[in-house]
Scaffold this active site. Sequence first.
Site, PDB file in Angstrom:
ATOM      1  N   PHE A  50      -0.552   2.819  -7.482  1.00 26.22           N
ATOM      2  CA  PHE A  50       0.162   2.711  -6.204  1.00 26.22           C
ATOM      3  C   PHE A  50       0.712   4.065  -5.787  1.00 26.22           C
ATOM      4  O   PHE A  50       1.092   4.869  -6.644  1.00 26.22           O
ATOM      5  CB  PHE A  50       1.307   1.707  -6.329  1.00 26.22           C
ATOM      6  CG  PHE A  50       0.816   0.308  -6.588  1.00 26.22           C
ATOM      7  CD1 PHE A  50       0.582  -0.563  -5.537  1.00 26.22           C
ATOM      8  CD2 PHE A  50       0.538  -0.122  -7.879  1.00 26.22           C
ATOM      9  CE1 PHE A  50       0.108  -1.838  -5.763  1.00 26.22           C
ATOM     10  CE2 PHE A  50       0.061  -1.402  -8.116  1.00 26.22           C
ATOM     11  CZ  PHE A  50      -0.158  -2.266  -7.048  1.00 26.22           C
ATOM     12  N   GLU A  51       0.796   4.288  -4.488  1.00 26.36           N
ATOM     13  CA  GLU A  51       1.275   5.573  -3.980  1.00 26.36           C
ATOM     14  C   GLU A  51       2.695   5.897  -4.434  1.00 26.36           C
ATOM     15  O   GLU A  51       3.104   7.045  -4.477  1.00 26.36           O
ATOM     16  CB  GLU A  51       1.220   5.599  -2.457  1.00 26.36           C
ATOM     17  CG  GLU A  51       2.130   4.579  -1.798  1.00 26.36           C
ATOM     18  CD  GLU A  51       1.932   4.552  -0.282  1.00 26.36           C
ATOM     19  OE1 GLU A  51       2.496   5.415   0.386  1.00 26.36           O
ATOM     20  OE2 GLU A  51       1.205   3.684   0.202  1.00 26.36           O
ATOM     21  N   THR A  52       3.453   4.855  -4.774  1.00 24.90           N
ATOM     22  CA  THR A  52       4.826   5.054  -5.227  1.00 24.90           C
ATOM     23  C   THR A  52       4.904   5.659  -6.619  1.00 24.90           C
ATOM     24  O   THR A  52       5.963   6.102  -7.039  1.00 24.90           O
ATOM     25  CB  THR A  52       5.534   3.696  -5.273  1.00 24.90           C
ATOM     26  OG1 THR A  52       4.639   2.749  -5.865  1.00 24.90           O
ATOM     27  CG2 THR A  52       5.908   3.239  -3.879  1.00 24.90           C
TER      28      THR A  52
ATOM     29  N   ASN B 106       3.362  10.006   3.971  1.00 22.32           N
ATOM     30  CA  ASN B 106       4.159  10.009   2.733  1.00 22.32           C
ATOM     31  C   ASN B 106       3.935  11.256   1.892  1.00 22.32           C
ATOM     32  O   ASN B 106       4.875  11.823   1.346  1.00 22.32           O
ATOM     33  CB  ASN B 106       3.808   8.785   1.873  1.00 22.32           C
ATOM     34  CG  ASN B 106       4.665   7.585   2.221  1.00 22.32           C
ATOM     35  OD1 ASN B 106       5.697   7.721   2.881  1.00 22.32           O
ATOM     36  ND2 ASN B 106       4.251   6.420   1.767  1.00 22.32           N
TER      37      ASN B 106
END
Lengths: 256, 321
Positions: A50-52, B106
């Site tokens: 995940f990008e997180t 982001n």
Amino acid sequence: MADYTDKEMMALCAGRLVPNGAVLFAGTGLSMLAATVAKRIHAPESVVFFETGGIDPALDELPLAVADPRVMSGSAMNAGLIEAFSILSHRRLSTIAFLGAAQIDPYGNLNSTVLGDYRHPKVRFPGSGGACDAASLAWGVIIFMQHEKKRFVPKVDYLTSPGWLDGGDSRQKAGFKRGGPLAVVTNLGILKFHPETKHMYLAEVYPGVSVERVKDETGFELDVSQAVETPAPNQQELRILREEVDPQRLILGPAA
Amino acid sequence: MDLTGKLMTAKQAVEKFVHSGDQVSLGGFTLSRNPMSLAHEIIRQGIKDLYLVCHSQGQAMDLLVGAGCVGRMEIAYGGLGRFAPTCVRFRRAVQQGDISLEDYSNYQMSLRFWAGAMGLPMIATKTGLNTDIVKKDGFSPEDRGKGKVPGLKLAVQDNPFAEPGDKVVLLPALNPDVTLLHAQQVGQDGTVRIKGLSFADLEQARAADRVIVSCEEIVPKEQIRQDPDQNALPGFLIDAVVHEPLGAHPTACHYFYDYDPQHLLMYGKVAKDNGSFQAYLDQYVYGSRDFKDYLAKLDPAALQRIKADPVLGYAPGLDRR
């Protein structure tokens, strides 16, 4: 009537596109289902991140956002955004990203920012998040869309995430080293991109859906000459999706 | 070093370190570790005209925007996952033109914080080439170059190390006036420990002039230094520490509590209407002396349900419909 829903069909069709061993950049929603179902059926060696910064989590429960604590549990490691995007763009990894959007154009460019004028929008959406980054840097992209004329438009109101840009070799000329959309999975069928022109065409249509309907719901000219019928989901696929992947139907929604 | 002079209430920390017009970065990500207690305090103190710089922000951002504390924002994403695909007050404010907004991605925002932390004026990336993120400006030209507003949103140039035509996007670094974080633990020496994903919190903290950290627990120095591999930030980077259990509610804090689906669903409904949103603020923010007072207004059974499992870090089987 089919004994499965549009969402079930979309999750399974996208899952079928995942090669075993793939490194998958997932959002939430349908992409979670597609990745998890692929892992359980034909691509057990694929991993999800995940990008997180959640890298290869256990995913015992479905996350409802990419920052859900469920992406932090049983993972290979818990990192941050910079690390996750470094994996996304890693030259040695054939990373595949799943993306959705409000609008798509014939070259797979996506809008998830606004409808109308940018400075005075009619409708504001959440914005890029990591979608622009995934579309820019991943090895390939699989797109989910609701197949509607207002969403399949000749030109997106705002180009958030780059697809094949203006087609042909324009993506390469823009400075991208790799990537581009591989397929668009909708509630009516699967669309792919012509190898040279990079224009979208209809590759598959779902059982019970007419090619005419797909054309009607697409706001630009669509080559349908190569369209074949998608095999209906089999009992094993449906059982795994319903009983193992999303038993609470958090993402699948109401049953058929 | 110890916490003398740094340990304070949210009220004291915000009074001392957050001012109207400041450029503020919020830690956390959508529905995890939002600095909610600090956001409530900013709203109660009537701080205005904030310049928020965010990657993907959810509840704290939406509340600050809805309460009229924000004048300008650079952001990649305003959403709460399935609970609000687009943050409700954020959407309304942008559609009405109430805030001046600039979109980045982001990765771009994370890189900008990272560049600021490293003392660089800018940083190069391949992300976003030929998109409208690169082509379209949100801020008006007359605001450009004033205060913390960068003179250019970004610039596209040739990579000087390659043949002409190999384009890169140059992004201006970020050095916010203040970064607000919510962490799981702070040691008596000020050392910060973040469990689960760190998002871009560390870059945001290192890039900022001032840092306020609220936390679930204050632990002895010996305890937090027993396993320094787990620590995120040294105490000398932190200006204020606020001991605030449940300080990220209704967002999640890994190993302590899950997000509160019931509260987020309720908020999603009331935020759609100006009257009911104002009533929410009146009841939960303006009508509360502090965050403990806010928590006392919530259903204790709901808070019990979101308690995290000590092994999994979330609340397994939580009804999230």
